[in-house]
Design a protein around this motif. Structure first.
Motif, PDB file in Angstrom:
ATOM      1  N   TYR A 178       0.832  -1.203   0.000  1.00  0.00           N
ATOM      2  CA  TYR A 178       0.000   0.000   0.000  1.00  0.00           C
ATOM      3  C   TYR A 178       0.870   1.258   0.000  1.00  0.00           C
ATOM      4  O   TYR A 178       0.619   2.204  -0.759  1.00  0.00           O
ATOM      5  CB  TYR A 178      -0.931   0.004   1.209  1.00  0.00           C
ATOM      6  N   VAL A 206      -4.480   4.957   7.325  1.00  0.00           N
ATOM      7  CA  VAL A 206      -3.576   4.235   6.423  1.00  0.00           C
ATOM      8  C   VAL A 206      -3.605   2.737   6.725  1.00  0.00           C
ATOM      9  O   VAL A 206      -3.651   1.900   5.803  1.00  0.00           O
ATOM     10  CB  VAL A 206      -2.141   4.786   6.537  1.00  0.00           C
ATOM     11  N   SER A 235       8.723   9.239  -1.680  1.00  0.00           N
ATOM     12  CA  SER A 235       7.948  10.455  -1.897  1.00  0.00           C
ATOM     13  C   SER A 235       8.862  11.638  -2.210  1.00  0.00           C
ATOM     14  O   SER A 235       8.576  12.439  -3.108  1.00  0.00           O
ATOM     15  CB  SER A 235       7.103  10.751  -0.654  1.00  0.00           C
ATOM     16  N   SER A 269       3.008   9.266  -1.840  1.00  0.00           N
ATOM     17  CA  SER A 269       2.855  10.728  -1.838  1.00  0.00           C
ATOM     18  C   SER A 269       1.502  11.191  -1.326  1.00  0.00           C
ATOM     19  O   SER A 269       1.243  12.405  -1.280  1.00  0.00           O
ATOM     20  CB  SER A 269       3.088  11.278  -3.255  1.00  0.00           C
ATOM     21  N   ASP A 270       0.614  10.265  -0.947  1.00  0.00           N
ATOM     22  CA  ASP A 270      -0.696  10.658  -0.422  1.00  0.00           C
ATOM     23  C   ASP A 270      -0.528  11.425   0.892  1.00  0.00           C
ATOM     24  O   ASP A 270       0.369  11.131   1.688  1.00  0.00           O
ATOM     25  CB  ASP A 270      -1.564   9.426  -0.166  1.00  0.00           C
ATOM     26  N   ASP A 271      -1.425  12.378   1.133  1.00  0.00           N
ATOM     27  CA  ASP A 271      -1.323  13.202   2.338  1.00  0.00           C
ATOM     28  C   ASP A 271      -1.352  12.359   3.612  1.00  0.00           C
ATOM     29  O   ASP A 271      -0.560  12.592   4.539  1.00  0.00           O
ATOM     30  CB  ASP A 271      -2.459  14.227   2.376  1.00  0.00           C
ATOM     31  N   ASP A 272      -2.269  11.394   3.676  1.00  0.00           N
ATOM     32  CA  ASP A 272      -2.353  10.573   4.882  1.00  0.00           C
ATOM     33  C   ASP A 272      -1.076   9.785   5.114  1.00  0.00           C
ATOM     34  O   ASP A 272      -0.621   9.638   6.260  1.00  0.00           O
ATOM     35  CB  ASP A 272      -3.552   9.613   4.807  1.00  0.00           C
ATOM     36  N   HIS A 317       1.081   4.458  -2.653  1.00  0.00           N
ATOM     37  CA  HIS A 317       0.499   5.724  -2.178  1.00  0.00           C
ATOM     38  C   HIS A 317       1.507   6.571  -1.402  1.00  0.00           C
ATOM     39  O   HIS A 317       1.112   7.342  -0.522  1.00  0.00           O
ATOM     40  CB  HIS A 317      -0.707   5.427  -1.285  1.00  0.00           C
TER      41      HIS A 317
END
Length: 213
Positions: free
Chosen positions: A68, A110, A203, A74-77, A72
Motif C-alpha cells: 500500500y 492508512v 515520496s 505521496s498521499d497526504d495521509d 500511495h
C-alpha cells in the motif's frame, strides 16, 4: 541497499537518498547522531540504526502495508502518518498512541486502507493509574471510530522506555495461540518504522523528479 529496495529506488539515485536519510534522521526518535568527525554520516546512520529496521520491514508480517505504501507514498495521509511514525517511534521498539494528534489518526486510516488484518491490532496501556485507564478507553473509542471495529485492549505493567499507551500488530501465525497475547515477540513492531521511512524516501524522490520535469 535494503532501504533503496524497499523504497523502489535505483542505484543511480542512492546518493540523493542518503542526503534525505541524513535529514530525516535528525528528527527521528531514538536515533543517535554520528560523531562530528564521521566522514559519511548517512552511511553511518544506515549501518548503526536503519539497516536492521529496514531488514525487518521486509518480513511477511508487513507485506500488505508495504504494498500500500509503495502505491500511495505521496498521499497526504501516508506523508502525515510517516511523520508521526518516524518522530514518535523511529528506531525504538514502541509505537506511542496520541489520538489528539491528527497525524496519528492519519496513521490509523492508512492501516485501515492497506488491507491489514485489523483483528491483529492491540492497544496496550500502562494500568497504574485511573487516568491511564480512562485515557485508554478514550483512545479505544477514537480508534474504533476510524476503523469501524474494536481493537483488543491490553493492560501492561510499567517498564523503562515503555510509553503510557502504544499500538502493536500481532503476527498472523500466532492468531490461534492463547499464549501469543503474552508473547512480546508476537507483538513486535520491528520494521514498522522502516516501511514509512521507505515511503518517505520514495515520496521525496518523486517530488524532486516532478520539480525537475
Amino acid at each position: 541497499m535494503d532501504i533503496a529496495r524497499l523504497a523502489g529506488i535505483g542505484a543511480a539515485d542512492w546518493a540523493r537518498v542518503l542526503q534525505e536519510l541524513w535529514l530525516v534522521s535528525r528528527s527521528a526518535h531514538a536515533v543517535v547522531s554520528p560523531r562530528r568527525l564521521e566522514k559519511n554520516k548517512a552511511a553511518w546512520l544506515v549501518r548503526n540504526h536503519w539497516e536492521p529496521v529496514m531488514r525487518a520491514a521486509l518480513s511477511e508480517k508487513w507485506q500488505r502495508l508495504m504494498a500500500y505504501l509503495d502505491r500511495h507514498a505521496s498521499d497526504d495521509d501516508v506523508v502525515n502518518a510517516g511523520d508521526y511514525v518516524l518522530e514518535s517511534m523511529g528506531c525504538d521498539t514502541y509505537l506511542p498512541v496520541d489520538v489528539a494528534d491528527p497525524a496519528f489518526i492519519a496513521l490509523v486510516r492508512v492501516i485501515r486502507a492497506s488491507g491489514m488484518n485489523l483483528s491483529s491490532l492491540h492497544l496496550h496501556y500502562v494500568s497504574d493509574t485511573a487516568d491511564t485507564q480512562r485515557n485508554a478507553r478514550h483512545a479505544l473509542a477514537k480508534i474504533r471510530h476510524e476503523l469501524g471495529i474494536d481493537v483488543q485492549l491490553r493492560a501492561v505493567t510499567s517498564r523503562g522506555g515503555r510509553p503510557p499507551m502504544y499500538l502493536s500488530v500481532r503476527s498472523g501465525g500466532t492468531q490461534g495461540s492463547v499464549d501469543a497475547d503474552h508473547d512480546g515477540s508476537a507483538h513486535s513492531m520491528q520494521g514498522f518504522a522502516g516501511l514509512f521511512l521507505g515511503a518517505y524516501l520514495k515520496s521525496e524522490l518523486l517530488r524532486e523528479q516532478r520539480n525537475v520535469a
